[in-house]
Design a protein around this motif. Structure first.
Motif, PDB file in Angstrom:
ATOM      1  N   SER A 116       0.864  -1.182   0.000  1.00  0.00           N
ATOM      2  CA  SER A 116       0.000   0.000   0.000  1.00  0.00           C
ATOM      3  C   SER A 116       0.895   1.224   0.000  1.00  0.00           C
ATOM      4  O   SER A 116       1.782   1.342   0.860  1.00  0.00           O
ATOM      5  CB  SER A 116      -0.893   0.024   1.248  1.00  0.00           C
ATOM      6  N   PRO A 117       0.710   2.143  -0.960  1.00  0.00           N
ATOM      7  CA  PRO A 117       1.642   3.259  -1.083  1.00  0.00           C
ATOM      8  C   PRO A 117       1.636   4.191   0.117  1.00  0.00           C
ATOM      9  O   PRO A 117       0.600   4.425   0.749  1.00  0.00           O
ATOM     10  CB  PRO A 117       1.161   3.983  -2.352  1.00  0.00           C
ATOM     11  N   LEU A 118       2.819   4.694   0.440  1.00  0.00           N
ATOM     12  CA  LEU A 118       3.009   5.739   1.439  1.00  0.00           C
ATOM     13  C   LEU A 118       3.733   6.894   0.772  1.00  0.00           C
ATOM     14  O   LEU A 118       4.568   6.667  -0.105  1.00  0.00           O
ATOM     15  CB  LEU A 118       3.884   5.241   2.594  1.00  0.00           C
ATOM     16  N   ASP A 119       3.443   8.115   1.214  1.00  0.00           N
ATOM     17  CA  ASP A 119       4.299   9.215   0.789  1.00  0.00           C
ATOM     18  C   ASP A 119       5.418   9.387   1.818  1.00  0.00           C
ATOM     19  O   ASP A 119       5.474   8.666   2.825  1.00  0.00           O
ATOM     20  CB  ASP A 119       3.507  10.508   0.585  1.00  0.00           C
ATOM     21  N   HIS A 120       6.321  10.302   1.564  1.00  0.00           N
ATOM     22  CA  HIS A 120       7.462  10.479   2.445  1.00  0.00           C
ATOM     23  C   HIS A 120       7.026  10.814   3.863  1.00  0.00           C
ATOM     24  O   HIS A 120       7.552  10.258   4.840  1.00  0.00           O
ATOM     25  CB  HIS A 120       8.377  11.581   1.888  1.00  0.00           C
ATOM     26  N   GLU A 121       6.041  11.691   3.985  1.00  0.00           N
ATOM     27  CA  GLU A 121       5.583  12.074   5.319  1.00  0.00           C
ATOM     28  C   GLU A 121       4.913  10.902   6.018  1.00  0.00           C
ATOM     29  O   GLU A 121       5.054  10.716   7.234  1.00  0.00           O
ATOM     30  CB  GLU A 121       4.620  13.262   5.239  1.00  0.00           C
ATOM     31  N   THR A 128       5.921   9.384   9.578  1.00  0.00           N
ATOM     32  CA  THR A 128       4.894   9.218  10.618  1.00  0.00           C
ATOM     33  C   THR A 128       4.910   7.802  11.178  1.00  0.00           C
ATOM     34  O   THR A 128       4.780   7.598  12.395  1.00  0.00           O
ATOM     35  CB  THR A 128       3.506   9.546  10.040  1.00  0.00           C
ATOM     36  N   GLY A 129       5.103   6.816  10.302  1.00  0.00           N
ATOM     37  CA  GLY A 129       5.178   5.436  10.759  1.00  0.00           C
ATOM     38  C   GLY A 129       6.367   5.193  11.667  1.00  0.00           C
ATOM     39  O   GLY A 129       6.270   4.466  12.664  1.00  0.00           O
ATOM     40  N   ALA A 134       8.783  12.918  22.323  1.00  0.00           N
ATOM     41  CA  ALA A 134       8.725  13.320  20.914  1.00  0.00           C
ATOM     42  C   ALA A 134      10.060  13.855  20.410  1.00  0.00           C
ATOM     43  O   ALA A 134      10.476  13.557  19.286  1.00  0.00           O
ATOM     44  CB  ALA A 134       7.623  14.363  20.724  1.00  0.00           C
ATOM     45  N   ALA A 135      10.742  14.637  21.213  1.00  0.00           N
ATOM     46  CA  ALA A 135      12.014  15.226  20.769  1.00  0.00           C
ATOM     47  C   ALA A 135      13.070  14.156  20.546  1.00  0.00           C
ATOM     48  O   ALA A 135      13.838  14.203  19.568  1.00  0.00           O
ATOM     49  CB  ALA A 135      12.504  16.255  21.782  1.00  0.00           C
ATOM     50  N   ASP A 136      13.126  13.172  21.439  1.00  0.00           N
ATOM     51  CA  ASP A 136      14.086  12.077  21.272  1.00  0.00           C
ATOM     52  C   ASP A 136      13.740  11.233  20.052  1.00  0.00           C
ATOM     53  O   ASP A 136      14.624  10.812  19.299  1.00  0.00           O
ATOM     54  CB  ASP A 136      14.101  11.195  22.521  1.00  0.00           C
ATOM     55  N   ALA A 137      12.447  10.980  19.865  1.00  0.00           N
ATOM     56  CA  ALA A 137      12.020  10.202  18.701  1.00  0.00           C
ATOM     57  C   ALA A 137      12.380  10.924  17.411  1.00  0.00           C
ATOM     58  O   ALA A 137      12.855  10.303  16.449  1.00  0.00           O
ATOM     59  CB  ALA A 137      10.513   9.957  18.771  1.00  0.00           C
ATOM     60  N   GLU A 138      12.183  12.234  17.403  1.00  0.00           N
ATOM     61  CA  GLU A 138      12.496  13.000  16.191  1.00  0.00           C
ATOM     62  C   GLU A 138      13.983  12.930  15.876  1.00  0.00           C
ATOM     63  O   GLU A 138      14.378  12.793  14.710  1.00  0.00           O
ATOM     64  CB  GLU A 138      12.051  14.456  16.378  1.00  0.00           C
TER      65      GLU A 138
END
Length: 204
Positions: free
Chosen positions: A101-106, A110-111, A129-133
């Motif tokens: 199933s296609p995904l775009d870059h974003e 997100t995944g 969130a900051a560490d994950a980023e």
């Protein structure tokens, strides 16, 4: 036209940023996260990637890369070396679909963030969130280079590897990988002749 052929780069330790992300997903999801990288002798595009993926999954190289990744990350779940009973091979499930199933870059990014911050974490190991980023940024820069959006992405239905039976109670036929939960994921990333397959199987 015949089936595509596949090759893989020489085995090397995962780059630090890749290892950091994979280890973080392991920690957050209680997963045995694996990343497989290979090349195909035909360009991969949206129109043929389902066939290319299926051919790869049925290839001897796929099984070899699975074993190498499993051993390289010190899981040793795909080897019968420490088992009292020999494993059956290959690890593919009969009748698998591995539907893309296609995904775009974003959607791809997100995944990756979901794995660290939102996916079921049986031991409460979600990342801020900051560490994950930071982890996602380092992983994608190492994996895709500066031209991340130029790559193509697809989610793959995680039905192609044998199950532990943890969630359905079926008797496992080892070697096993997926658990049958929402934490089973497969993501196909490709550009030109090169591709990556990212796998997770988080469970309690």
């Amino acid at each position: 036209m015949g089936s595509p052929n596949f090759t893989a780069p020489p085995p090397d330790p995962e780059p630090p940023a890749v290892d950091a992300f994979l280890s973080a997903v392991d920690h957050a999801m209680n997963s045995n996260t694996l990343l497989l990288t290979a090349d195909c002798d035909v360009p991969i595009a949206a129109g043929n990637r389902q066939n290319v993926l299926h051919a790869f999954l049925r290839s001897a190289l796929f099984e070899r890369l699975m074993h190498a990744a499993d051993a390289g990350r010190n899981w040793h779940n795909l080897s019968d070396e420490y088992s009292s009973e020999p494993f059956e091979y290959p690890p593919l499930r009969e009748g698998f679909r591995a539907t893309v199933s296609p995904l775009d870059h974003e959607g791809f990014l997100t995944g990756l963030r979901w794995m660290l911050c939102e996916a079921f974490s049986p031991y409460g190991h979600h990342y801020p969130a900051a560490d994950a980023e930071r982890l996602v940024r380092g992983f994608t820069q190492e994996l895709l280079g500066a031209e991340g959006p130029a790559w193509s992405f697809a989610a793959v239905s995680p039905d192609f590897l044998r199950s532990t039976g943890y969630y359905c109670g079926e008797e496992p036929q080892r070697p096993v990988y997926f658990d049958g939960s929402g934490s089973d994921t497969a993501t196909f990333v490709h550009r030109g002749l090169s591709f990556h397959l990212l796998l997770t199987n988080g469970s309690p």
